[in-house]
Design a protein around this motif. Structure first.
Motif, PDB file in Angstrom:
ATOM      1  N   GLN A 158       0.883  -1.164   0.000  1.00 37.42           N
ATOM      2  CA  GLN A 158       0.000   0.000   0.000  1.00 37.42           C
ATOM      3  C   GLN A 158       0.919   1.212   0.000  1.00 37.42           C
ATOM      4  O   GLN A 158       1.324   1.714   1.047  1.00 37.42           O
ATOM      5  CB  GLN A 158      -0.906   0.008   1.221  1.00 37.42           C
ATOM      6  N   LEU A 159       1.307   1.613  -1.212  1.00 34.83           N
ATOM      7  CA  LEU A 159       2.332   2.652  -1.353  1.00 34.83           C
ATOM      8  C   LEU A 159       1.949   3.897  -0.577  1.00 34.83           C
ATOM      9  O   LEU A 159       2.759   4.477   0.138  1.00 34.83           O
ATOM     10  CB  LEU A 159       2.521   2.987  -2.830  1.00 34.83           C
ATOM     11  N   ALA A 160       0.695   4.312  -0.737  1.00 32.66           N
ATOM     12  CA  ALA A 160       0.219   5.521  -0.069  1.00 32.66           C
ATOM     13  C   ALA A 160      -1.294   5.443   0.044  1.00 32.66           C
ATOM     14  O   ALA A 160      -1.976   5.173  -0.939  1.00 32.66           O
ATOM     15  CB  ALA A 160       0.623   6.766  -0.848  1.00 32.66           C
ATOM     16  N   ALA A 161      -1.803   5.692   1.224  1.00 37.79           N
ATOM     17  CA  ALA A 161      -3.259   5.734   1.409  1.00 37.79           C
ATOM     18  C   ALA A 161      -3.842   7.043   0.887  1.00 37.79           C
ATOM     19  O   ALA A 161      -5.038   7.124   0.603  1.00 37.79           O
ATOM     20  CB  ALA A 161      -3.604   5.558   2.883  1.00 37.79           C
ATOM     21  N   THR A 162      -3.029   8.075   0.758  1.00 37.72           N
ATOM     22  CA  THR A 162      -3.423   9.424   0.294  1.00 37.72           C
ATOM     23  C   THR A 162      -4.674   9.922   1.021  1.00 37.72           C
ATOM     24  O   THR A 162      -5.606  10.444   0.415  1.00 37.72           O
ATOM     25  CB  THR A 162      -3.620   9.488  -1.239  1.00 37.72           C
ATOM     26  N   GLY A 197       3.641   2.539   2.887  1.00 33.34           N
ATOM     27  CA  GLY A 197       4.424   3.762   2.908  1.00 33.34           C
ATOM     28  C   GLY A 197       3.511   4.944   3.166  1.00 33.34           C
ATOM     29  O   GLY A 197       2.369   4.793   3.597  1.00 33.34           O
ATOM     30  N   VAL A 198       4.014   6.148   2.854  1.00 35.58           N
ATOM     31  CA  VAL A 198       3.247   7.370   3.080  1.00 35.58           C
ATOM     32  C   VAL A 198       3.407   8.295   1.873  1.00 35.58           C
ATOM     33  O   VAL A 198       4.526   8.572   1.439  1.00 35.58           O
ATOM     34  CB  VAL A 198       3.708   8.118   4.351  1.00 35.58           C
ATOM     35  N   GLY A 199       2.285   8.767   1.353  1.00 33.12           N
ATOM     36  CA  GLY A 199       2.308   9.724   0.259  1.00 33.12           C
ATOM     37  C   GLY A 199       1.055  10.563   0.273  1.00 33.12           C
ATOM     38  O   GLY A 199       0.002  10.127   0.752  1.00 33.12           O
TER      39      GLY A 199
END
Length: 463
Positions: free
Chosen positions: A272-276, A348-350
Motif C-alpha cells: 500500500q504505497l500511499a493511502a493518500t 508507505g506514506v504519500g
C-alpha cells in the motif's frame, strides 16, 4: 506552487548558512529518531562529512574532528529527511492547473518548497514531462539544495478511462500500444511504471481492461521495474493483485477490503504505497481548516489564499457533483488503511499533492496526522515516511540516520514520537549535509515585514 519565493534573512538563517559552508559538521546532544523504527535515543550526536553521515552514536562516545563546526542541539529531535512517495510536480501556478506551466523553473521551485517542509525526496506518479529527466540527472551528479526526485515519466491511461493529464499522457487502446508505451518510458530512464485503473465514479465510459493492465505489469517486470497502480475499486485491486502489480497508489475506497485481497497483498508483498488520506480529506471541505495557520499559508501567495477563503470557491465546491460522496470515501479509506495495517500489509506514506488545491509539503504533514488517526503510532508513521519509503522508491542511501547514509536530516523543536503534529516544529533542514531554508524562513509573494512572527505549530501551535 509559485514561481517566486522570498527568503527572509534571519540570524538563524545566517548561522545555518555558515554551517552549510563547513566541510565537517557535528550535531550534538539531541534525541535521535533514526527511521528504522527503533525507539528515540536521547543524548545522541552525529558527524557529517562531505554530505554523508560518517558517525552517529551516544554523545559520550563522540570524537569531534578537529576544525569541525559543532552545533549543540540540546532539547531538539533529529529525524531523517521525510519522503513523500506520491506527488505531482509542475502542473499548478497558484490554483490554476495547466500542463503549459510545466518548466524546470517551476519544478525546482516546488522541490525547494518540499525541502522547506522537511521533505527531502519525492516520487512523482506519472505526470512529468521529459524536463524531469534533466533535473534528476543533474541532482544525481551533484546534489542541489532542494528535494531529490524519482519519476515514472508519463503514466499509462486507457483511452476511455480516468487518469493522467490532458496534453501529456497519451492514452493506449490495446495491448500492443500498452507494451510499446512501457518501452518508451523505460527508454527515457524512468524509476518505475505508473498506470491508472478508474472511471471517476462511473462518469467515464470504462476502466482500463484487465488484458491491458496485465500487459503493462508484465512489460514493466520484463525491464526489471515495479508497476504501481492508481485504484479506487475493490474489484480492480483484486484483479491487479492477481496480475502481479507491485503496489497501490491509493486505498480501495468503494468497499471494505476483503480477506482474499489482504492475503494476496501479504503473499506477494504488494505494497500500500500511499493511502493518500489527505487527498480524500481535502475533498470533504469547501474551506480548508488550516488557511490561517502560518505553517500552511507562508508557502502560498496572498492571491491564492484569498481565493481559498472566498465564498465563490466554497459555493462552487459545495455544488460539485460528487461532493456529498467524499466523506464516505474518506471513511472507507481510513477503515481500509486500518485493516491493511492490522493484517500486516507493508505500507508507505504519500500525499498525492501537486494538483490544484493539494499543496506541496504541507499535505505530507497532514497525511502523517491522518495515518495516526487510521491506527498507526506516531513512530510507525515516521518510520513509514522515512526508512520504509526510502526502500519503496529504491533510495538505498536515504531514509535512515546511519553511518554511510546521505545526511538528509530534519531538526525539530518537539518530539514527533509523542505527537505526530510535532513534525511541524521544524528548526532546520539539511539536504546532503547542507542547510537549506525552512518553511519558517520562506514567505511567498509577501514583503518581509508581513512574514515576521508565526508559531512553529506542533501540538500546541496554530492548527
Amino acid at each position: 506552487m509559485q514561481l517566486a519565493v522570498r527568503i527572509v534573512a534571519t540570524c538563524i538563517g545566517l548561522a545555518a548558512l555558515s554551517v552549510a559552508q563547513a566541510a565537517t559538521t557535528v550535531l550534538t546532544n539531541f534525541t535521535l529518531i533514526d527511521g528504522t523504527g527503533r525507539a528515540p535515543v536521547p543524548d545522541s550526536s552525529l558527524i557529517v562529512e562531505n554530505g554523508h553521515i560518517s558517525w552517529v552514536g551516544p554523545h559520550s562516545s563522540l570524537k569531534a574532528p578537529s576544525g569541525a563546526t559543532v552545533m549543540n542541539l540540546s532539547g531538539k529531535f533529529v529525524i531523517p529527511g521525510l519522503i513523500d512517495n506520491h506527488v505531482h510536480l509542475g502542473l499548478v501556478h497558484d490554483l490554476t492547473q495547466d500542463i503549459k506551466f510545466y518548466s524546470r523553473e517551476l519544478v525546482e521551485q516546488q522541490l525547494r518548497t518540499y525541502a522547506a517542509y522537511g521533505i527531502t525526496a519525492v516520487q512523482v506518479l506519472g505526470t512529468d514531462t521529459d524536463v524531469i529527466f534533466g533535473i534528476r540527472a543533474d541532482q544525481r551528479k551533484a546534489q542541489s539544495d532542494f528535494a531529490r526526485v524519482y519519476t515514472s515519466g508519463q503514466g499509462l491511461v486507457f483511452k476511455t478511462s480516468y487518469g493522467g493529464v490532458a496534453g501529456l499522457n497519451k492514452p493506449v487502446a490495446n495491448v500492443t500500444e500498452a507494451r510499446r508505451a512501457v518501452d518508451e518510458q523505460v527508454a527515457k530512464g524512468v524509476d518505475f511504471i505508473k498506470l491508472w485503473v478508474d472511471d471517476e465514479f462511473g462518469d467515464l465510459p470504462s476502466r482500463m481492461p484487465p488484458d491491458i493492465s496485465k500487459a503493462i505489469i508484465d512489460q514493466a517486470h520484463k525491464h526489471g521495474l515495479h508497476a504501481i497502480a492508481h485504484i479506487f475499486y475493490l474489484e480492480n485491486a483484486k484483479t491487479l493483485a492477481s496480475q502481479g502489480v507491485d503496489g497501490f497508489a491509493h486505498s480501495v475506497r468503494d468497499a471494505p477490503v476483503d480477506q482474499a485481497l489482504l492475503d494476496d497483498m501479504k503473499r506477494h508483498d504488494i505494497v500500500q504505497l500511499a493511502a493518500t488520506l489527505s487527498r480524500e480529506a481535502s475533498f470533504t471541505y469547501t474551506k480548508l481548516p488550516f488557511l490561517d495557520d502560518p505553517f500552511f499559508n507562508r508557502a502560498i501567495t496572498p492571491g491564492a489564499l484569498a481565493t481559498l477563503k472566498s465564498q465563490e470557491r466554497q459555493q462552487k465546491l459545495a455544488a460539485g457533483k460528487h461532493f456529498a460522496q467524499y466523506p464516505g470515501v474518506l471513511d472507507m479509506a481510513l477503515a481500509n488503511t486500518r485493516r491493511e495495517i492490522e493484517a500486516g500489509v507493508r505500507y508507505g506514506v504519500g500525499s498525492d499533492s501537486g494538483p490544484s488545491g493539494r499543496f506541496s509539503g504541507h499535505f505530507l504533514h497532514w497525511e502523517l496526522e491522518l495515518m495516526v488517526q487510521a491506527g498507526v503510532t506516531p513512530l510507525q508513521a515516521l518510520t513509514a515516511a522515512t526508512g520504509t519509503n526510502a526502500k519503496l522508491i529504491g533510495a538505498k542511501d536515504l531514509g535512515t540516520i546511519e553511518a554511510g547514509k546521505t545526511a538528509d536530516l530534519v531538526v525539530l523543536d518537539a518530539n514527533p514520537a509523542a505527537d505526530i503534529r510535532n513534525t511541524r516544529t521544524i528548526h532546520a533542514v539539511y539536504v546532503a549535509g547542507k542547510s537549506v531554508p525552512t518553511i519558517w524562513s520562506v514567505c511567498t509573494g509577501r514583503a518581509a515585514s508581513e512574514c515576521k512572527g508565526g508559531s512553529k505549530g506542533g501540538a500546541h501551535g496554530e492548527r
